[in-house]
Motif scaffolding. Sequence first.
Motif, PDB file in Angstrom:
ATOM      1  N   PHE A   1      12.915  21.410  46.975  1.00 43.16           N
ATOM      2  CA  PHE A   1      13.933  21.887  47.983  1.00 43.16           C
ATOM      3  C   PHE A   1      14.450  20.526  48.749  1.00 43.16           C
ATOM      4  N   LEU A   2      14.170  19.558  48.292  1.00 50.25           N
ATOM      5  CA  LEU A   2      14.732  18.396  49.115  1.00 50.25           C
ATOM      6  C   LEU A   2      16.177  17.999  49.338  1.00 50.25           C
ATOM      7  N   SER A   3      16.931  18.494  48.321  1.00 45.93           N
ATOM      8  CA  SER A   3      18.366  18.265  48.254  1.00 45.93           C
ATOM      9  C   SER A   3      18.795  19.221  49.561  1.00 45.93           C
ATOM     10  N   GLU A   4      18.383  20.251  49.520  1.00 46.51           N
ATOM     11  CA  GLU A   4      18.715  21.425  50.468  1.00 46.51           C
ATOM     12  C   GLU A   4      18.139  21.002  51.969  1.00 46.51           C
ATOM     13  N   ILE A   5      16.950  20.472  52.028  1.00 49.79           N
ATOM     14  CA  ILE A   5      16.404  20.057  53.425  1.00 49.79           C
ATOM     15  C   ILE A   5      17.301  18.891  53.857  1.00 49.79           C
ATOM     16  N   ASN A   6      17.608  17.923  52.942  1.00 45.64           N
ATOM     17  CA  ASN A   6      18.365  16.655  53.384  1.00 45.64           C
ATOM     18  C   ASN A   6      19.715  17.096  53.826  1.00 45.64           C
TER      19      ASN A   6
END
Length: 203
Positions: free
Chosen positions: A126-131
């Motif tokens: 989920f890193l892209s959404e989190i960032n």
Amino acid sequence: AILQQFQGTHNFHSYTKGKEWSEPQAKRFIIRWRLETFELNGETYVKCEVLGQSFLYHQIRKMIGMALAISRNVAPEECLQIALNSRKKFNVPLAPEFPLYLEECVFNSYNKKHGHLHGELSRDRFLSEINAFKRAMIDKNIVESAEFNEDVLTWVRGLNDGLYHFSQWKKWDEEARAAMPAKAKRAPKGGSAGEKAPAKEAV
């Protein structure tokens, strides 16, 4: 470069409250400091991210406070190491708490023992959404808030040697060492702060 000096196992008794040099709990293991800059509303900001096994009360805020004092030429760089290595407790600057937040808990021990059975606990997919959320919402709200623009900037501008006596730290450390018995002057051996899961915080 200043913050990276905190990496590894150190005695952080001067970087917390209510701990003495002799207490084993004062030792903590810092895995990594990472910094990034970003632009918002025409201003440049620095975001600091720290990954550690565990943290003491006020430890992160005091590490940031010391780094800011050094980077703004208020404190000599040697003060960072003096506060880490001396048995004497020093008054390390305490940065405001407002911009600090817990970003992630890392469950390495659980993943090694049970990840193959239940799946690993990880946010990586989920890193892209989190960032994107952090940049658009969290970071934006922090730098546009009254607490940041008034309290934090006022604190930074108020850093001065008259308040913390950085220029005296080397002399005070030498006096404390001279007053110790000879065998007590040897530096304690480093070690792990335990097998706790690392926690990552950003400020």
